[in-house]
Design a protein around this motif. Sequence first.
Motif, short mmCIF file in Angstrom:
data_model
loop_
_atom_site.label_atom_id
_atom_site.label_comp_id
_atom_site.label_asym_id
_atom_site.label_seq_id
_atom_site.Cartn_x
_atom_site.Cartn_y
_atom_site.Cartn_z
N THR A 180 43.08 28.45 44.95
CA THR A 180 44.42 28.46 45.52
C THR A 180 44.49 29.35 46.76
O THR A 180 45.26 29.07 47.68
CB THR A 180 45.46 28.96 44.49
OG1 THR A 180 45.06 30.25 44.00
CG2 THR A 180 45.58 27.99 43.32
N TYR A 181 43.68 30.39 46.77
CA TYR A 181 43.65 31.27 47.95
C TYR A 181 43.04 30.57 49.15
O TYR A 181 43.42 30.83 50.29
CB TYR A 181 42.89 32.56 47.63
CG TYR A 181 43.69 33.53 46.80
CD1 TYR A 181 44.88 34.06 47.27
CD2 TYR A 181 43.25 33.91 45.54
CE1 TYR A 181 45.62 34.94 46.50
CE2 TYR A 181 43.98 34.80 44.77
CZ TYR A 181 45.17 35.31 45.26
OH TYR A 181 45.91 36.17 44.50
N VAL A 186 43.91 28.16 54.46
CA VAL A 186 43.87 27.00 55.36
C VAL A 186 45.27 26.64 55.83
O VAL A 186 45.49 26.30 57.01
CB VAL A 186 43.21 25.79 54.65
CG1 VAL A 186 43.34 24.53 55.50
CG2 VAL A 186 41.74 26.08 54.35
N MET A 187 46.25 26.74 54.92
CA MET A 187 47.64 26.43 55.28
C MET A 187 48.19 27.39 56.34
O MET A 187 49.12 27.04 57.07
CB MET A 187 48.52 26.49 54.03
CG MET A 187 48.39 25.30 53.11
SD MET A 187 49.49 25.46 51.68
CE MET A 187 51.10 25.51 52.49
N SER A 188 47.62 28.58 56.41
CA SER A 188 48.10 29.54 57.41
C SER A 188 47.73 29.13 58.83
O SER A 188 48.22 29.73 59.79
CB SER A 188 47.55 30.94 57.09
OG SER A 188 46.14 30.99 57.30
N ASN A 189 46.84 28.13 58.95
CA ASN A 189 46.44 27.59 60.25
C ASN A 189 45.90 28.68 61.19
O ASN A 189 46.44 28.91 62.28
CB ASN A 189 47.61 26.86 60.91
CG ASN A 189 47.16 25.99 62.08
OD1 ASN A 189 46.02 25.54 62.13
ND2 ASN A 189 48.06 25.78 63.03
N ALA A 283 49.60 43.08 46.09
CA ALA A 283 49.46 41.63 46.18
C ALA A 283 50.79 40.93 46.00
O ALA A 283 51.07 39.92 46.66
CB ALA A 283 48.46 41.15 45.13
N GLU A 284 51.65 41.44 45.10
CA GLU A 284 52.95 40.80 44.89
C GLU A 284 53.84 40.93 46.12
O GLU A 284 54.60 40.00 46.44
CB GLU A 284 53.64 41.33 43.64
CG GLU A 284 53.82 42.84 43.57
CD GLU A 284 52.69 43.55 42.84
OE1 GLU A 284 51.55 43.05 42.89
OE2 GLU A 284 52.96 44.59 42.22
N GLU A 285 53.74 42.06 46.82
CA GLU A 285 54.50 42.21 48.07
C GLU A 285 54.00 41.20 49.11
O GLU A 285 54.80 40.65 49.88
CB GLU A 285 54.34 43.63 48.61
CG GLU A 285 55.18 44.66 47.88
CD GLU A 285 55.08 46.04 48.52
OE1 GLU A 285 54.62 46.12 49.68
OE2 GLU A 285 55.46 47.02 47.86
N ALA A 286 52.70 40.95 49.12
CA ALA A 286 52.14 39.97 50.06
C ALA A 286 52.67 38.58 49.75
O ALA A 286 53.03 37.82 50.66
CB ALA A 286 50.61 39.99 49.98
N ALA A 287 52.71 38.23 48.46
CA ALA A 287 53.23 36.91 48.07
C ALA A 287 54.69 36.76 48.48
O ALA A 287 55.11 35.70 48.97
CB ALA A 287 53.07 36.72 46.57
N GLN A 288 55.48 37.82 48.28
CA GLN A 288 56.90 37.76 48.65
C GLN A 288 57.07 37.66 50.16
O GLN A 288 57.92 36.93 50.66
CB GLN A 288 57.62 39.01 48.14
CG GLN A 288 57.78 39.04 46.61
CD GLN A 288 58.30 40.38 46.11
OE1 GLN A 288 58.02 41.44 46.69
NE2 GLN A 288 59.06 40.34 45.02
N ALA A 289 56.23 38.40 50.90
CA ALA A 289 56.35 38.40 52.36
C ALA A 289 55.93 37.07 52.97
O ALA A 289 56.40 36.70 54.05
CB ALA A 289 55.48 39.53 52.94
N ALA A 298 53.16 28.19 49.95
CA ALA A 298 52.08 29.15 50.21
C ALA A 298 52.30 30.42 49.41
O ALA A 298 51.34 31.00 48.87
CB ALA A 298 52.01 29.47 51.70
N SER A 299 53.55 30.85 49.31
CA SER A 299 53.86 32.05 48.54
C SER A 299 53.54 31.85 47.07
O SER A 299 52.96 32.74 46.42
CB SER A 299 55.35 32.40 48.72
OG SER A 299 55.71 33.49 47.90
N HIS A 300 53.90 30.68 46.52
CA HIS A 300 53.62 30.40 45.12
C HIS A 300 52.13 30.29 44.84
O HIS A 300 51.65 30.72 43.79
CB HIS A 300 54.35 29.13 44.69
CG HIS A 300 55.83 29.28 44.60
ND1 HIS A 300 56.70 28.23 44.62
CD2 HIS A 300 56.60 30.41 44.51
CE1 HIS A 300 57.95 28.68 44.53
NE2 HIS A 300 57.91 29.99 44.47
N LEU A 301 51.39 29.69 45.78
CA LEU A 301 49.94 29.63 45.63
C LEU A 301 49.33 31.02 45.55
O LEU A 301 48.43 31.29 44.75
CB LEU A 301 49.31 28.86 46.80
CG LEU A 301 49.39 27.34 46.77
CD1 LEU A 301 48.83 26.76 48.05
CD2 LEU A 301 48.64 26.77 45.56
#
Length: 434
Positions: A180-181, A186-189, A283-289, A298-301
């Motif tokens: 998933t990472y 890749v989605m971040s282009n 890591a959770e702050e990164a997902a939220q951001a 992308a956040s859920h992944l």
Amino acid sequence: MNIPPSLVAGCLESTQPVKMVEWIRKIKDRRIFVILAVIGPGVIAGNAGNDAGGIATYSIVGAREGYGLLWVLVLITVALAVIQEMSSRMGVVTGKGFGDLVREQFGVKVTLAIMLLFIVANLTVTIAEFAGIAASMELFGVHKNISVPLAAFLVWLVVVKGNFKQVERFLLLISMTYLTYVVSGVMSNPPWHEVARQIALPRIRMDSDYILLFITMVGTTITPYMQFYLQSAVVDKGVRIEEYGYAKFDVYAGAFMTIFIAFFIVLATGTILHPAGIVVDSAEEAAQALQPLAGPFASHLFAVGLLNASVLAAFVLPLATAYGLSEAFGWESGVNKSFREAPQFLGFYTAFIVIGAGVIMIPDAPLIKIMFLSQTVNGVLLPFVLIIMLRLVNDPSVMGEYVNSRRMNIISWITVSILILLTVMLLVTSFMLA
């Protein structure tokens, strides 16, 4: 070139080419079968190193430095492969876990000291993994009072009620979820040409923040529990010496996959968060951001990846501890054993899960202090484990003809010396910042 017609006719009439093709196909099929049968411990141990703390570290690195520290991952891949290969080889050659060998070769006092540090280090990291499970599930709106007990029960049930093959397949399946990472990265282009340029031509800075992140990246990837688990899992799996070439492939594949995943974590946060000037501390702050910048998918992944990493490590840490303690004191161990056959092994496994999950359920538990303690104890333990490992792997009475070659020793000692130096620097820095 002109080929005589008679020769062509003779070849067509002969059945030898057909038999040869069938023989080659059988050999290839057998090799694939053996690889699939042997692969597992190296991939699982490597990926377990990308636990909640590891993902947090790589998220912070990407957010703060962008692609500036991606080059370090190349060095970590080599170091991880070298260390893990020695652990796996010792397990295959001796048929004994690391705890067994320490007790036999260094005596009870050294074993007790190592095991005491091992228990404290693993217990604190196990607590951190259940904290990662709680944090990741809260991103999906599930309270920790629900997620943590359910995860703890799952982790306990799979090992206690399953056999080694079932548990290993389950852990391999979890390891694949790390992809998933890759999707997030890749989605971040990202600008791939710039990524390649910064890996090939890094701009190394000598300021304290850059050096601290460099040290932390190395320290979070190579940990004592990975070596204990890997060697014991190889023994429990029953890998034979004639299969060691495939076991080595497993170790190298695990090292590559571990750093491959780390690469995409840094890539995602470095592409999305760093240009926006968003600094995260977990890591959770990164997902939220990521959500407002890259969208909820992308956040859920990213959150799924954190959950997956925490669950995998929540399996491996108690297993590594149960293996190590049982081997060190000569008790029966093995995932295939029942509670009646290996009460200490499964008892330790159960106790670690209960304590690890239980602490997270305590309101206002001092998680920051616990994580600092885990980092400190792991930092103290790692140099001893690495030096003992090198002593053992070079002892002909233990390894026979499979001791390190001179070239391997040069590579190993350089790697271990650098790891010890970086670990000491990390400990000193941590105490200065505490």
